[in-house]
Scaffold this motif. Sequence first.
Motif, mmCIF file in Angstrom:
data_model
loop_
_atom_site.group_PDB
_atom_site.id
_atom_site.type_symbol
_atom_site.label_atom_id
_atom_site.label_comp_id
_atom_site.label_asym_id
_atom_site.label_seq_id
_atom_site.Cartn_x
_atom_site.Cartn_y
_atom_site.Cartn_z
ATOM 1 N N GLY A 1 0.802 -1.216 0.000
ATOM 2 C CA GLY A 1 0.000 0.000 0.000
ATOM 3 C C GLY A 1 0.831 1.261 0.000
ATOM 4 O O GLY A 1 0.479 2.259 -0.647
ATOM 5 N N SER A 2 1.970 1.224 0.694
ATOM 6 C CA SER A 2 2.813 2.422 0.785
ATOM 7 C C SER A 2 3.444 2.793 -0.555
ATOM 8 O O SER A 2 3.852 3.935 -0.774
ATOM 9 C CB SER A 2 3.917 2.207 1.831
ATOM 10 O OG SER A 2 4.745 1.118 1.472
ATOM 11 N N GLU A 3 3.525 1.825 -1.481
ATOM 12 C CA GLU A 3 4.124 2.079 -2.788
ATOM 13 C C GLU A 3 3.126 2.606 -3.811
ATOM 14 O O GLU A 3 3.521 3.078 -4.882
ATOM 15 C CB GLU A 3 4.744 0.782 -3.336
ATOM 16 C CG GLU A 3 5.896 0.233 -2.536
ATOM 17 C CD GLU A 3 6.368 -1.103 -3.080
ATOM 18 O OE1 GLU A 3 7.442 -1.132 -3.713
ATOM 19 O OE2 GLU A 3 5.672 -2.112 -2.879
ATOM 20 N N VAL A 4 1.841 2.524 -3.494
ATOM 21 C CA VAL A 4 0.818 2.848 -4.481
ATOM 22 C C VAL A 4 0.849 4.303 -4.943
ATOM 23 O O VAL A 4 0.846 4.567 -6.160
ATOM 24 C CB VAL A 4 -0.578 2.463 -3.966
ATOM 25 C CG1 VAL A 4 -1.676 3.050 -4.847
ATOM 26 C CG2 VAL A 4 -0.715 0.946 -3.905
ATOM 27 N N PRO A 5 0.875 5.300 -4.044
ATOM 28 C CA PRO A 5 0.812 6.689 -4.518
ATOM 29 C C PRO A 5 1.919 7.061 -5.506
ATOM 30 O O PRO A 5 1.642 7.626 -6.574
ATOM 31 C CB PRO A 5 0.915 7.510 -3.224
ATOM 32 C CG PRO A 5 0.394 6.602 -2.167
ATOM 33 C CD PRO A 5 0.855 5.236 -2.570
ATOM 34 N N GLU B 1 -7.022 10.973 -4.839
ATOM 35 C CA GLU B 1 -6.566 12.128 -5.616
ATOM 36 C C GLU B 1 -5.816 11.705 -6.871
ATOM 37 O O GLU B 1 -5.688 12.497 -7.817
ATOM 38 C CB GLU B 1 -5.675 13.019 -4.751
ATOM 39 C CG GLU B 1 -4.398 12.346 -4.275
ATOM 40 C CD GLU B 1 -3.615 13.210 -3.299
ATOM 41 O OE1 GLU B 1 -2.944 14.147 -3.765
ATOM 42 O OE2 GLU B 1 -3.681 12.936 -2.091
ATOM 43 N N PHE B 2 -5.325 10.452 -6.902
ATOM 44 C CA PHE B 2 -4.589 9.966 -8.066
ATOM 45 C C PHE B 2 -5.490 9.186 -9.027
ATOM 46 O O PHE B 2 -5.032 8.758 -10.086
ATOM 47 C CB PHE B 2 -3.445 9.044 -7.628
ATOM 48 C CG PHE B 2 -2.495 9.674 -6.658
ATOM 49 C CD1 PHE B 2 -1.549 10.603 -7.072
ATOM 50 C CD2 PHE B 2 -2.543 9.340 -5.307
ATOM 51 C CE1 PHE B 2 -0.670 11.183 -6.168
ATOM 52 C CE2 PHE B 2 -1.668 9.913 -4.392
ATOM 53 C CZ PHE B 2 -0.733 10.844 -4.827
ATOM 54 N N LEU B 3 -6.760 8.971 -8.645
ATOM 55 C CA LEU B 3 -7.617 8.036 -9.360
ATOM 56 C C LEU B 3 -8.927 8.720 -9.774
ATOM 57 O O LEU B 3 -9.904 8.729 -9.025
ATOM 58 C CB LEU B 3 -7.913 6.826 -8.469
ATOM 59 C CG LEU B 3 -6.679 6.012 -8.062
ATOM 60 C CD1 LEU B 3 -6.977 5.148 -6.858
ATOM 61 C CD2 LEU B 3 -6.203 5.159 -9.243
ATOM 62 N N PRO B 4 -8.977 9.284 -10.968
ATOM 63 C CA PRO B 4 -10.165 10.040 -11.371
ATOM 64 C C PRO B 4 -11.369 9.187 -11.779
ATOM 65 O O PRO B 4 -12.473 9.721 -11.927
ATOM 66 C CB PRO B 4 -9.667 10.858 -12.565
ATOM 67 C CG PRO B 4 -8.501 10.095 -13.095
ATOM 68 C CD PRO B 4 -7.860 9.449 -11.904
#
Length: 324
Positions: free
Chosen positions: A185-189, A213-216
């Motif tokens: 999970g920590s690598e996802v952003p 915020e990264f996933l529209p």
Amino acid sequence: MTLKTLGAAALIALSTTVAHADNWTAYTYSSVSSTSAVKGMNRITERAAAETNGDLTIDLHLGKTLQIASADITQAVGDGVVDMAADFFFSGNVPLARVLNLPMLIENDDEWAKAYAAMEPALVDAFAAQGVVLLGGYRYPEQTIFTTFEINSLADLNGHKIRVTSPEQGKFIEEFGGAPITLSGSEVPTSLERGVIEGVVTASAGGAKNWHEFLPYNYRFAVNYGNSMIIANADSFAALSPETQQTLRAIVAEEGPKTTAEFLVDEDVQKKSQAEAGMTLVAMADGDAAAANAKLAPFWEAWAKENGPEYETALATVRAAIGK
């Protein structure tokens, strides 16, 4: 024991051979204190101290605060590095439990309840083989598809890199031409920012709560369900008095379903919030459910056969329970 779990043992000054019956250390994979998962674990620790009159106190550590990798939590509990944990990433150590996470097998809350009840005795035994007592657990809302690209049907996954949390989710993505990638999970952003991945399979009240915020785009297709197990070290649990054991079991039996219920409420809250923030929520396209069932049903049988008779029995047990 792995080097990571050895590091955790040194950090919290616990011996892997000496269990502490009345002053436990607990761990959760979740690093965000505001999630329903952490709130539920906090209630368990608070109630344990209150309802045992201080005979059992539990110090809860959030994810990443101890040197325990998410995939090592089951082992860390079994080894006595920690006495108790909420474990979402148990499937590597107890792969039989993955039958509950097969894509398209369990499709609603009622089916989940029936399937879990049918599988629980086998799961208790499987965790016991790891030196762990299965006390209970909780379930996340349906896992849907969040992307950086426009998506209107499962066909739009073709050619895109999607983060998954299990090989079974990966199989689903592959069936529709996508490339599954496993990341913590920590690598996802940062992976979303850099284009290493172009989407994730998660819940609105799960990973999307932190990564929205990264996933529209959010395609509201339920791939499968994800769940966490609440587990304890077998020696630590055995060292408790029978009364304290019973009290802890009763607390978890109440707080696990309560956490599930809170996740379902939060799912609706997050969906609304994410939409208001600009995320496009896309309804499931006609024909996608039928297409996915046709593609994935043969996989259930192949998965069970490949893993052996115990898995074939587990799959048959779940199918009988849900009438599928």
